[in-house]
Write an enzyme that holds these catalytic residues in place. Sequence first.
Site, short mmCIF file in Angstrom:
data_model
loop_
_atom_site.label_atom_id
_atom_site.label_comp_id
_atom_site.label_asym_id
_atom_site.label_seq_id
_atom_site.Cartn_x
_atom_site.Cartn_y
_atom_site.Cartn_z
N CYS A 115 -7.07 3.01 9.40
CA CYS A 115 -5.72 2.98 8.82
C CYS A 115 -4.62 3.55 9.71
CB CYS A 115 -5.70 3.78 7.51
SG CYS A 115 -7.20 3.69 6.56
N TYR B 276 -8.53 -8.02 4.86
CA TYR B 276 -7.49 -7.08 5.31
C TYR B 276 -7.42 -7.01 6.84
CZ TYR B 276 -7.26 -4.61 0.73
OH TYR B 276 -7.08 -4.25 -0.57
N GLU C 143 15.29 -4.47 -7.07
CA GLU C 143 15.98 -4.59 -8.37
C GLU C 143 15.51 -5.84 -9.11
OE1 GLU C 143 20.35 -5.45 -8.27
OE2 GLU C 143 20.06 -5.49 -6.11
N LYS D 155 -4.09 1.76 13.11
CA LYS D 155 -3.65 0.40 12.73
C LYS D 155 -2.17 0.40 12.38
CE LYS D 155 -3.24 -0.67 8.80
NZ LYS D 155 -4.26 -1.00 7.85
N CYS E 238 -10.73 6.12 9.01
CA CYS E 238 -9.30 6.04 8.69
C CYS E 238 -8.43 6.61 9.81
CB CYS E 238 -9.01 6.78 7.38
SG CYS E 238 -7.26 6.92 7.02
N HIS F 223 21.14 -1.03 -6.95
CA HIS F 223 21.80 -2.15 -6.29
C HIS F 223 22.52 -1.73 -5.03
CE1 HIS F 223 23.62 -6.09 -6.12
NE2 HIS F 223 24.80 -5.51 -5.94
N GLU G 266 -4.37 -8.36 9.11
CA GLU G 266 -3.49 -7.35 9.72
C GLU G 266 -3.50 -7.47 11.24
OE1 GLU G 266 -3.52 -3.91 6.25
OE2 GLU G 266 -4.80 -3.62 7.99
P1 NDP Z 1 -12.73 -7.73 3.73
O1 NDP Z 1 -13.80 -7.56 2.74
O2 NDP Z 1 -11.32 -7.49 3.34
O3 NDP Z 1 -12.80 -9.18 4.35
C1 NDP Z 1 -13.96 -9.66 4.94
C2 NDP Z 1 -13.71 -11.09 5.32
O4 NDP Z 1 -14.79 -11.58 6.12
C3 NDP Z 1 -13.59 -12.00 4.11
O5 NDP Z 1 -12.55 -12.90 4.35
C4 NDP Z 1 -14.95 -12.69 4.09
O6 NDP Z 1 -14.91 -13.97 3.55
C5 NDP Z 1 -15.27 -12.79 5.56
N1 NDP Z 1 -16.70 -12.84 5.85
C6 NDP Z 1 -17.67 -12.04 5.35
N2 NDP Z 1 -18.86 -12.38 5.87
C7 NDP Z 1 -18.64 -13.41 6.71
C8 NDP Z 1 -19.48 -14.19 7.55
N3 NDP Z 1 -20.78 -13.97 7.62
N4 NDP Z 1 -18.90 -15.16 8.29
C9 NDP Z 1 -17.57 -15.38 8.23
N5 NDP Z 1 -16.74 -14.66 7.46
C10 NDP Z 1 -17.26 -13.70 6.71
O7 NDP Z 1 -13.18 -6.81 4.95
P2 NDP Z 1 -12.45 -6.32 6.25
O8 NDP Z 1 -13.47 -6.30 7.31
O9 NDP Z 1 -11.20 -7.05 6.49
O10 NDP Z 1 -12.09 -4.82 5.86
C11 NDP Z 1 -13.09 -3.92 5.37
C12 NDP Z 1 -12.55 -3.08 4.26
O11 NDP Z 1 -11.68 -2.10 4.79
C13 NDP Z 1 -11.72 -3.85 3.25
O12 NDP Z 1 -12.52 -4.32 2.20
C14 NDP Z 1 -10.72 -2.86 2.77
O13 NDP Z 1 -11.17 -2.28 1.59
C15 NDP Z 1 -10.63 -1.86 3.90
N6 NDP Z 1 -9.34 -2.01 4.60
C16 NDP Z 1 -8.20 -1.72 3.93
C17 NDP Z 1 -6.98 -1.86 4.55
C18 NDP Z 1 -5.75 -1.55 3.79
O14 NDP Z 1 -5.82 -0.89 2.76
N7 NDP Z 1 -4.59 -2.02 4.24
C19 NDP Z 1 -6.88 -2.31 5.93
C20 NDP Z 1 -8.15 -2.62 6.53
C21 NDP Z 1 -9.32 -2.46 5.88
P3 NDP Z 1 -14.82 -14.25 1.96
O15 NDP Z 1 -13.41 -13.95 1.58
O16 NDP Z 1 -15.15 -15.69 1.85
O17 NDP Z 1 -15.83 -13.36 1.33
#
Ligand code: NDP
Length: 463
Positions: free
Chosen positions: A48, A180, A444, A51, A43, A439, A184
């Site tokens: 976080c 995410y 709102e 980022k 983080c 307002h 982002e």
């Molecule tokens: P996420 O789980 O959000 O997304 C992973 C993405 O990768 C999904 O779209 C998934 O597809 C895709 N994916 C998984 N495996 C493959 C593969 N083999 N080939 C191609 N695509 C694939 O993970 P992130 O890496 O974005 O982030 C990790 C975690 O960190 C998040 O789950 C979140 O909890 C946390 N995070 C939170 C943030 C916030 O609160 N703002 C910011 C950044 C991270 P599919 O959808 O089809 O499964």
Amino acid sequence: MASYDYDFFVIGGGSGGVRAARLVAGMGKKVAIAEEYRYGGTCVIRGCVPKKLLVYASHFSEEFEDAAGYGWTVGESRFDWPTLIRNKDREIARLEGLYKMGLGNAGAEIFESRAELVDNHSVRILNSNKIVTADKILVAVGGRANHVDGLEGHELAITSNEAFDLPELPKAILIAGGGYIAVEFANIFHGLGVETTLIYRGAEILKNFDMDMRRPLHKAMEAKGIRILCGEVISKIVRSADDRLDVTTSAGKNLKVDQTMLAIGRVPNTANLGLDKAGVRVDEAGAIIVDEHMRTSSENIFAVGDVTDRVQLTPVAIHEAMCVVETAFRDNPTTPDHDLIATAVFSQPEIGTVGLSEDEAAGRFDHLEVYRAEFRPMRHTLSGRQEKTIMKLVVNGADRKVLGAHILGPDAGELAQILAITLKAGCSKDDFDRTMAVHPTASEELVTMYQPTYRVENGQRVE
Ligand code: NDP
């Protein structure tokens, strides 16, 4: 009773580990904590916090544009990536120092080393090869970026780790994933002037979010100039003669970029941690299996946060750590509450959400009322920007309880935090209706949507 070097040993100096170590040391217990990289964990060091700083940086390009409608002439603007990274690094170092200071002030002993379990009461400190013993142990080692097995040229791709420290800003980037991090970073790089393409294997980005957030965000990102390829994956990455990258997609497209970033999820950091020697079981994904009190299969060892691969969010790891302290040191067995966790995607526009999406709610409840407002925020009346804000409440028609609240628009993350309190408190739509509006604000709308936009009866939308 056996005597140990420490009452409590924490492996992993991220959000969860540091909180637990600090609290227990503050109780006068003998505590040690080991971290192999930098205190603050994902983080603070490469997640976080940096980022969000990059998100702020990326907003300025649109703000300069928007200023014109308000009468401002902004001179020629230039962006300098090394300055941003240097300033970001200084802030991260400051926070890392505060983490260590908090631990030290509480009386915890700090090891700057990898630590591995030797048995259920012993830990090896790798940089001194010393073995120490502890009555209770917490594993809070987090996760690491996932890679695609067998992807040709995967070693040429970066992950979010490297994205924070690139020596120079790429001219063009391809980001894989639809979660995410991918979304982002696509917005960050685009906002900083990088030609950005997002490639996602599914039909629509941000799989677990409400469709009214996913589609409009997709459209808004495309309208800004981000290229989004859905239903495709990267099939090959090759270094080209001009030192750029030639990327081929599963649909046969060829892209020329300077960086390819994989943001395809994160996996638990459990390899070679000695968990088997300590009797700590993991699941098929390598995540530590815990019970409702975050206790592992080894009675005196607990685990919190991303290493348990349940909810990968900083506040959740911290909350779980505080539950472990209650359970293990205050004789007050406490189960983490994972219900109604609000979350934000720091895209542009931002998403803030809590509770059930419409589709999830329709799967669980027979009668839904959906309240939905889509409007151009006041700020954009003069800026000329066409971007819309969407606010949506999903309400159980049977008892009027608000099941989900979803916002796409400026400060949606901030609003989600407040909405989470109302959902946690079990507020009904009637509570929203009798709340006076502030307002003029965008939010709102949340208390002035008196009539349902449509209903969903037994999973079918009824106008
Ligand atoms: P996420 O789980 O959000 O997304 C992973 C993405 O990768 C999904 O779209 C998934 O597809 C895709 N994916 C998984 N495996 C493959 C593969 N083999 N080939 C191609 N695509 C694939 O993970 P992130 O890496 O974005 O982030 C990790 C975690 O960190 C998040 O789950 C979140 O909890 C946390 N995070 C939170 C943030 C916030 O609160 N703002 C910011 C950044 C991270 P599919 O959808 O089809 O499964």
